[in-house]
Design an enzyme around this catalytic site. Structure first.
Site, PDB file in Angstrom:
ATOM      1  N   SER A   1       3.608 121.945  53.515  1.00  0.00           N
ATOM      2  CA  SER A   1       3.883 121.633  52.124  1.00  0.00           C
ATOM      3  C   SER A   1       4.406 120.206  51.987  1.00  0.00           C
ATOM      4  CB  SER A   1       4.836 122.692  51.575  1.00  0.00           C
ATOM      5  OG  SER A   1       4.886 122.668  50.182  1.00  0.00           O
TER       6      SER A   1
ATOM      7  N   HIS B  90      -1.345 122.716  50.895  1.00  0.00           N
ATOM      8  CA  HIS B  90      -1.731 123.651  49.842  1.00  0.00           C
ATOM      9  C   HIS B  90      -1.521 122.982  48.490  1.00  0.00           C
ATOM     10  CE1 HIS B  90       2.400 124.770  48.457  1.00  0.00           C
ATOM     11  NE2 HIS B  90       2.709 124.348  49.675  1.00  0.00           N
TER      12      HIS B  90
END
Length: 170
Positions: free
Chosen positions: A60, A83
């Site tokens: 992330s 993501h």
């Protein structure tokens, strides 16, 4: 560090390190808050002379922070995950649309940063983000996120800690 420290604290700590000192940024993080992560990444990029070592996981926002150094090294047993950004909103339909628009802008910035580092086309980066893609160190290097794969980093094991865990009921 993202979950233990705000960008404000990190930036204060960074300011105490003389600018001519080379930094070795060690990352083992599941990520954190986007705006704190962006502030940290920007400060490190402006500073320069930052080398990155991913020791276990960069996921992330930790992946965005990893882009702020050169070279980027990663332990052979590590993982790298990208993501789409996500968030929470509460309110009426207008508030939900505003949140969606903000997430689209954040995603666009992340795609641009990943593409600049890797040389990958934006469509490829977007596809990886849409799929929430986990890369091994070798895969992250092949994709261009990582410059070098280093030896495996072994986790130290404490006999006392192991005994304590074995005695607990889960």
């Amino acid at each position: 560090m993202l979950f233990r420290s705000s960008a404000k604290n990190f930036l204060a700590d960074l300011a105490r390190i003389p600018a001519d000192h080379k930094l070795n940024l060690r990352i083992h993080s599941p990520g954190g808050e986007v705006f704190d992560g962006n502030a940290i990444a920007t400060a490190l990029s402006r500073r320069g002379n930052v080398e990155v070592q991913i020791e276990g996981i960069a996921a992330s926002m930790a992946t965005v922070i990893s882009l702020s150094g050169a070279p980027v090294r990663m332990a052979s047993n590590g993982f790298y995950m990208i993501h789409n950004p996500w968030g929470m909103a509460m309110g009426d339909a207008a508030e939900m649309r505003d949140q969606a628009a903000l997430l689209d802008k954040i995603r666009s910035n992340m795609v641009a940063a990943y593409s600049a580092k890797t040389g990958q086309p934006t469509e490829q980066i977007e596809a990886w983000m849409d799929a929430e893609t986990w890369f091994t160190a070798t895969e992250a290097q092949a994709a261009g996120f990582v410059d070098e794969v280093t030896d495996e980093i072994r986790v130290a094991r404490s006999e006392e800690h192991t005994s304590e865990l074995q005695s607990r009921q889960y």
